[in-house]
Write an enzyme that holds these catalytic residues in place. Structure first.
Site, PDB file in Angstrom:
ATOM      1  N   GLU A   1      38.990  51.736  44.135  1.00 24.60           N
ATOM      2  CA  GLU A   1      38.126  50.642  43.691  1.00 24.60           C
ATOM      3  C   GLU A   1      37.124  51.087  42.630  1.00 24.60           C
ATOM      4  O   GLU A   1      35.950  50.722  42.659  1.00 24.60           O
ATOM      5  CB  GLU A   1      37.406  50.019  44.893  1.00 24.60           C
ATOM      6  CG  GLU A   1      38.352  49.433  45.915  1.00 24.60           C
ATOM      7  CD  GLU A   1      37.664  48.773  47.086  1.00 24.60           C
ATOM      8  OE1 GLU A   1      38.186  47.772  47.600  1.00 24.60           O
ATOM      9  OE2 GLU A   1      36.587  49.272  47.492  1.00 24.60           O
TER      10      GLU A   1
ATOM     11  N   ASP B   1      42.672  46.410  55.256  1.00 29.99           N
ATOM     12  CA  ASP B   1      41.215  46.469  55.079  1.00 29.99           C
ATOM     13  C   ASP B   1      40.463  45.700  56.158  1.00 29.99           C
ATOM     14  O   ASP B   1      39.947  44.620  55.892  1.00 29.99           O
ATOM     15  CB  ASP B   1      40.838  45.914  53.698  1.00 29.99           C
ATOM     16  CG  ASP B   1      39.374  46.132  53.351  1.00 29.99           C
ATOM     17  OD1 ASP B   1      38.702  46.909  54.051  1.00 29.99           O
ATOM     18  OD2 ASP B   1      38.902  45.522  52.383  1.00 29.99           O
TER      19      ASP B   1
ATOM     20  N   GLU C   1      32.528  42.167  58.450  1.00 24.76           N
ATOM     21  CA  GLU C   1      32.839  41.748  57.086  1.00 24.76           C
ATOM     22  C   GLU C   1      33.861  40.620  57.053  1.00 24.76           C
ATOM     23  O   GLU C   1      33.742  39.679  56.272  1.00 24.76           O
ATOM     24  CB  GLU C   1      33.362  42.942  56.281  1.00 24.76           C
ATOM     25  CG  GLU C   1      33.801  42.598  54.878  1.00 24.76           C
ATOM     26  CD  GLU C   1      34.361  43.797  54.125  1.00 24.76           C
ATOM     27  OE1 GLU C   1      34.842  43.601  52.995  1.00 24.76           O
ATOM     28  OE2 GLU C   1      34.312  44.923  54.656  1.00 24.76           O
TER      29      GLU C   1
END
Length: 668
Positions: A266, A339, A367
């Site tokens: 990323e 993820d 998240e």
């Protein structure tokens, strides 16, 4: 007289406000002064903490804390036994004594009959049990939903917030022995001289509680801080810079734990930028840390915008490097291959890597699970992971923290349970979700069965409910752009990477839905052990909770219950909504047994969760119906929104609240 009466009433309200429950005490709520003696055969800062904790809360027999060798105990292990009318807590080290003292208080609160089970011997499964804070130096927290960063960098090292010590107490009480202070997307400045002085202040405070400090390191730090023109791990100047930096750290913090590194992922810099491998990058840092017994935790969360299935990429990069890492390098891998989704199969790296130490990275902060707005007790999700990956095959365990400056630490009162559950499972992964929930509820709220029964039911069913109303049957990554909160399965950002778009994962079309990872598709199943690969590869043997993870399934495909895939998908979403309705009713039953402040706070949050569950159900089913062209089952709750309206919802990356109330309620 009237004036005095008004003043009295104001004072009464003020006193009530001053003593209002705010959740700040976490599960550390036992009060009272010990009416008996608490002694220790050795005095250290750590044993003094243990003595004080018992003096402040213990209500039983005299307690003797004894540091002594015991072949059945590791360094942090402890024994609790009853002898000659005394409770004896013994351990080879003062850290073990501290853990034993906290365990004794936990037993007092959650299991009053514990004396009948003595002696108790406890050894932690993992020697490294860490929280990972994704905190930035500017006070923000990446994926943080409980306020700003706990670390007041602008006030350190001179000023130490009293919350730092409470944080240390809370961690020690559940056996967490390490903390990574900063974000894996690390700023090089954390390794600068001024910031290391700040880190030292925290390390000094945490040390008596058995907590070592670690730092996330930016791989390009030699270029930023050292003005070198490269960060090539084989470059002599780069090697020298890291050795000098490590020496500087250990001169300040003799028990510094080591580095956590996110590299070539990323946009983060890494050894691959210089034509080197992950092993070469990790080994260079490991060599610098080796003389001080420090470690490198090298994250396996890597993926590139290429044609490979994203779920396969960590395996593809790290499997060929197995056995090439130094012995003080640990590969830190997320529990699932994508993820932190509400449900994923385990990452195949855990059973593929045989010659390199590994640790699992779990996400405590929610998240992808409703942030701090939804009740989602995560112990059941983590227990699913341990069903596939034996705890004894791992070297260590890490949890991405959900802690911030909110007065109740975690944003939602029930979110504290995930911090607690992570610590308890890090110590002993064989504990059940129910045992941990029981401990936490009794210490945090009440031990009355009239409260425990409904509250525990909410906790134990909450994760499955979230999976159902968000992404059942193996669906994943259907979230809105940027913030991972609401549903947006139709999301399509021009120019964005395909693997950041929901359609990359759900692949809904006129024929069906799901990502084909079978041997006929991306063949991700081949990364699993043979027996499991064969099971996942066949549509008729693949577990239905993973079926859309591994297969693209026809809308009318008959499932095990004889109903079509479409009908089953609809009923999962509907079941999730009905579960949250049940949670509201169950929570209302607890009103007599919970303080007013937390009762109404949780009641209010359940209203938000209810609204969100309906939002998720309607958005996903209305969108997928445009492909299936099939009617909703007659026995499910009908959508109350229009798809066109839901597509207009734009939360914005920085807005973590629910969508506009009027829009979501327009068609009720």
């Amino acid at each position: 007289m009237k004036r005095h009466l008004t003043l009295l009433i104001c004072m009464m309200f003020l006193c009530q406000w001053m003593h209002a429950e705010d959740g700040s005490l976490l599960w550390l709520r036992q009060k009272g002064t010990a009416a008996t003696s608490i002694t220790s055969n050795k005095t250290t800062q750590t044993t003094s903490i243990a003595v004080n904790e018992l003096k402040n809360a213990w209500k039983g027999l005299p307690v003797s804390l004894i540091i002594k060798k015991n072949k059945s105990l590791c360094k942090e292990g402890f024994m609790i036994e009853k002898k000659d009318g005394n409770i004896i807590v013994s351990s080879p080290t003062d850290k073990g004594i501290l853990y034993g003292a906290y365990h004794l208080l936990r037993l007092q609160a959650s299991n009053p009959d514990f004396k009948t089970t003595l002696p108790i011997i406890e050894n932690p499964t993992y020697s490294l049990r860490l929280l990972n804070h994704w905190d930035n130096l500017d006070g923000t927290i990446e994926r943080g939903y409980a306020g700003q960063s706990l670390w007041q960098w602008d006030e350190l090292p001179e000023t130490l917030s009293p919350r730092y010590e409470t944080y240390a107490r809370a961690n020690a009480s559940i056996g967490i022995n390490g903390t990574v202070l900063n974000n894996v997307n690390a700023s090089p400045q954390i390794l600068s001289g001024p910031y290391l002085q700040k880190v030292k202040a925290l390390a000094d405070l945490f040390r008596p509680y058995g907590i070592r400090v670690y730092l996330s390191a930016n791989f390009a730090s030699p270029m930023v801080l050292g003005q070198l023109d490269t960060a090539d791990p084989l470059n002599k100047q780069v090697i020298r810079w890291w050795k000098n930096k490590v020496k500087e750290i250990y001169q300040l913090i003799p028990d510094f734990g080591g580095f956590l590194v996110k590299a070539n992922s990323e946009g983060q810099p890494g050894p691959c930028d210089f034509g080197r491998t992950h092993a070469e990058g990790a080994n260079m840092l490991a060599d610098a840390l080796k003389p001080y017994k420090g470690i490198v935790m090298w994250r396996a969360f890597v993926y590139s915008p290429n044609d490979a299935d994203r779920a396969k990429q960590a395996y593809q990069e790290f499997k060929p490097l197995d056995g090439m890492f130094r012995d003080n390098v640990i590969i830190q891998t997320k529990n699932g291959p994508v993820d932190f989704q509400p449900r994923e199969p385990y990452s195949p790296l855990f059973t593929a890597i045989e010659h390199t130490d590994q640790m699992v990275e779990l996400q405590v902060t929610q998240e992808y699970l409703g942030h701090s707005n939804h009740i989602a007790y995560l112990a059941p999700m983590w227990k699913e992971f341990f069903e596939f990956v034996p705890a004894t095959t791992l070297k260590a365990i890490a949890g991405v923290a959900n802690i911030g400056t909110d007065i109740n630490w975690c944003g939602h009162p029930f979110a504290q349970s995930n911090w607690y559950a992570f610590g308890r499972l890090a110590w002993n992964p064989s504990l059940t979700s129910e045992e941990i929930a029981d401990e936490w509820l009794k210490q945090t709220f009440s031990s009355k069965e009239e409260f425990l029964s409904p509250a525990k039911q909410i906790m134990l069913q909450s994760h499955e409910a979230v999976v159902d109303y968000m992404m059942p049957m193996g669906l994943h990554h259907l979230f809105a752009w940027g913030h991972h909160y609401g549903p947006e399965p139709w999301c399509a950002i021009p120019g964005a990477r395909p693997d950041w778009m929901p359609s990359y994962y759900h692949k809904a079309d006129a024929q069906g839905i799901g990502f084909d990872r079978s041997s006929k598709g991306s063949n991700a199943v081949a990364q699993y052990p043979t027996a499991l690969a064969e099971k996942y590869n066949q549509l008729d043997t693949c577990p239905e909770e993973y079926i859309l993870w591994f297969h693209h399934v026809a809308w009318n495909h008959p499932m095990k219950n004889g109903q079509s895939l479409w009908n089953n998908l609809c009923r999962h979403y509907d079941r999730g909504v009905q579960q949250v309705r049940l949670f509201q009713k169950l929570w209302d039953q607890t009103e007599k047994y919970v303080d007013e402040e937390r009762f109404y706070e949780i009641q209010s949050s359940l209203k938000t969760q209810m609204r969100d569950a309906i939002w998720w159900k309607d958005a996903c089913l209305l969108y997928f119906q445009t492909f299936s062209k099939m009617p909703f089952p007659t026995d499910m709750e009908r959508p109350i929104h229009r798809l066109d309206d839901l597509k207009k919802v734009n939360l914005g990356i920085s807005n973590y609240e629910c969508p506009d109330e009027e829009l979501l309620n327009r068609n009720r």
